[in-house]
Design a protein around this motif. Structure first.
Motif, PDB file in Angstrom:
ATOM      1  N   GLY A 151       0.487  -1.800  11.448  1.00  0.00           N
ATOM      2  CA  GLY A 151      -0.391  -2.552  12.485  1.00  0.00           C
ATOM      3  C   GLY A 151       0.320  -2.999  13.731  1.00  0.00           C
ATOM      4  O   GLY A 151      -0.240  -3.785  14.583  1.00  0.00           O
ATOM      5  N   ALA A 191      -1.063  -8.609  10.626  1.00  0.00           N
ATOM      6  CA  ALA A 191      -1.902  -9.408  11.611  1.00  0.00           C
ATOM      7  C   ALA A 191      -1.925 -11.074  11.262  1.00  0.00           C
ATOM      8  O   ALA A 191      -1.844 -11.829  12.001  1.00  0.00           O
ATOM      9  N   GLU A 192      -2.316 -11.287  10.086  1.00  0.00           N
ATOM     10  CA  GLU A 192      -2.166 -12.586   9.636  1.00  0.00           C
ATOM     11  C   GLU A 192      -0.918 -13.364   9.716  1.00  0.00           C
ATOM     12  O   GLU A 192      -0.795 -14.579  10.016  1.00  0.00           O
ATOM     13  N   THR A 241      -9.320  -2.652  16.300  1.00  0.00           N
ATOM     14  CA  THR A 241      -9.106  -2.083  15.216  1.00  0.00           C
ATOM     15  C   THR A 241      -8.086  -1.222  14.648  1.00  0.00           C
ATOM     16  O   THR A 241      -7.911  -0.178  15.508  1.00  0.00           O
ATOM     17  N   THR A 286      -6.102 -11.568  14.711  1.00  0.00           N
ATOM     18  CA  THR A 286      -7.271 -11.104  13.927  1.00  0.00           C
ATOM     19  C   THR A 286      -7.623  -9.709  14.242  1.00  0.00           C
ATOM     20  O   THR A 286      -7.474  -9.339  15.686  1.00  0.00           O
ATOM     21  N   LEU A 342      -3.557   0.151   5.714  1.00  0.00           N
ATOM     22  CA  LEU A 342      -4.557  -0.753   6.370  1.00  0.00           C
ATOM     23  C   LEU A 342      -4.228  -2.256   5.923  1.00  0.00           C
ATOM     24  O   LEU A 342      -4.404  -3.307   6.276  1.00  0.00           O
ATOM     25  N   ALA A 343      -3.908  -2.284   4.297  1.00  0.00           N
ATOM     26  CA  ALA A 343      -3.540  -3.419   3.580  1.00  0.00           C
ATOM     27  C   ALA A 343      -2.339  -4.127   4.496  1.00  0.00           C
ATOM     28  O   ALA A 343      -2.339  -5.362   4.866  1.00  0.00           O
ATOM     29  N   ARG A 386      -3.618  -5.712   7.615  1.00  0.00           N
ATOM     30  CA  ARG A 386      -3.924  -6.895   7.818  1.00  0.00           C
ATOM     31  C   ARG A 386      -3.167  -8.032   7.499  1.00  0.00           C
ATOM     32  O   ARG A 386      -3.383  -9.210   8.098  1.00  0.00           O
ATOM     33  N   ARG A 387      -2.130  -7.810   6.484  1.00  0.00           N
ATOM     34  CA  ARG A 387      -1.208  -8.699   6.093  1.00  0.00           C
ATOM     35  C   ARG A 387      -0.144  -9.041   7.423  1.00  0.00           C
ATOM     36  O   ARG A 387       0.138 -10.480   7.584  1.00  0.00           O
ATOM     37  N   GLU A 395      -9.436  -5.677  12.965  1.00  0.00           N
ATOM     38  CA  GLU A 395     -10.419  -5.081  11.984  1.00  0.00           C
ATOM     39  C   GLU A 395      -9.575  -4.013  11.284  1.00  0.00           C
ATOM     40  O   GLU A 395      -8.541  -3.412  12.137  1.00  0.00           O
ATOM     41  N   THR A 396      -9.772  -3.299  10.318  1.00  0.00           N
ATOM     42  CA  THR A 396      -9.464  -2.072   9.924  1.00  0.00           C
ATOM     43  C   THR A 396     -10.434  -1.207   9.693  1.00  0.00           C
ATOM     44  O   THR A 396     -11.696  -1.505   8.991  1.00  0.00           O
TER      45      THR A 396
END
Length: 193
Positions: free
Chosen positions: A64, A95-96, A79, A101, A88-89, A92-93, A103-104
């Motif tokens: 990401g 990004a957090e 995205t 924020t 993708l997981a 998201r981790r 999307e995936t």
């Protein structure tokens, strides 16, 4: 090269092909920051106007990294697209972790700008990626350290960086990595096949 971004990656010294990998269980490519993604993320952070206020897709997003850089640079919506659910997981981790924020998705979605780091590593993948880049967005940027399958005549160089790399993944400590913009189809056609 990217002090603005923190990523949860494999520890230094971790080999890519450690473990029992098969075609249905690929190695964790997402657990490493690849030079094409690093250069592209640096470019977006240094040139936020490329993505600010626009929708962005990070194709082959892996960790990401580039998606996060686009979000930090002011993209309206980002995205991260990857075929590996574990990537993708991780995106998201990460990004957090960076307070942004994203999307995936496992498939390409419409966007104003598409970015892709280190995706020209095989002839088959390069052909598929080029087709997606040509049809998916008005602006397509790639980061590439000279993997061998980037059709340079179809791109214009925007920047070059000396990217520090992990010796266990690459053949040295630094790779000259370029950021490219896909030429409009008519200009690419005149450049030949």
């Amino acid at each position: 090269m990217l002090p603005e971004i923190e990523l949860d990656l494999a520890a230094d010294g971790t080999p890519l092909f450690e473990g029992d990998y098969r075609s249905d269980t690929p190695p964790p490519f997402w657990a490493f920051a690849w030079p094409g993604g690093i250069a592209l993320a640096r470019y977006l952070l240094d040139h936020p106007g490329v993505v600010a206020g626009r929708t962005v897709v990070d194709l082959g997003a892996g960790s990401g990294l580039v998606a996060i850089a686009a979000a930090k640079a002011g993209a309206a919506r980002v995205t991260a697209v990857d075929t590996d659910p574990r990537a993708l997981a991780a995106a998201r981790r990460n990004a957090e972790r960076n307070g942004v924020t994203i999307e995936t998705a496992e498939r390409l979605v419409p966007a104003d700008v598409i970015v892709a780091g280190d995706v020209f590593y095989s002839e088959t993948v390069a052909a598929a990626v080029l087709k997606m880049l040509r049809t998916a967005a008005s602006v397509a940027l790639v980061g590439d350290p000279g993997r061998g399958y980037l059709p340079e005549r179809r791109f214009e160089e925007l920047a070059a960086y000396d990217v520090p790399v992990r010796r266990e993944l690459e053949d040295g400590d630094v790779m000259r990595t370029r950021v490219w913009r896909l030429r409009p189809t008519s200009a690419a056609a005149s450049a030949g096949p």
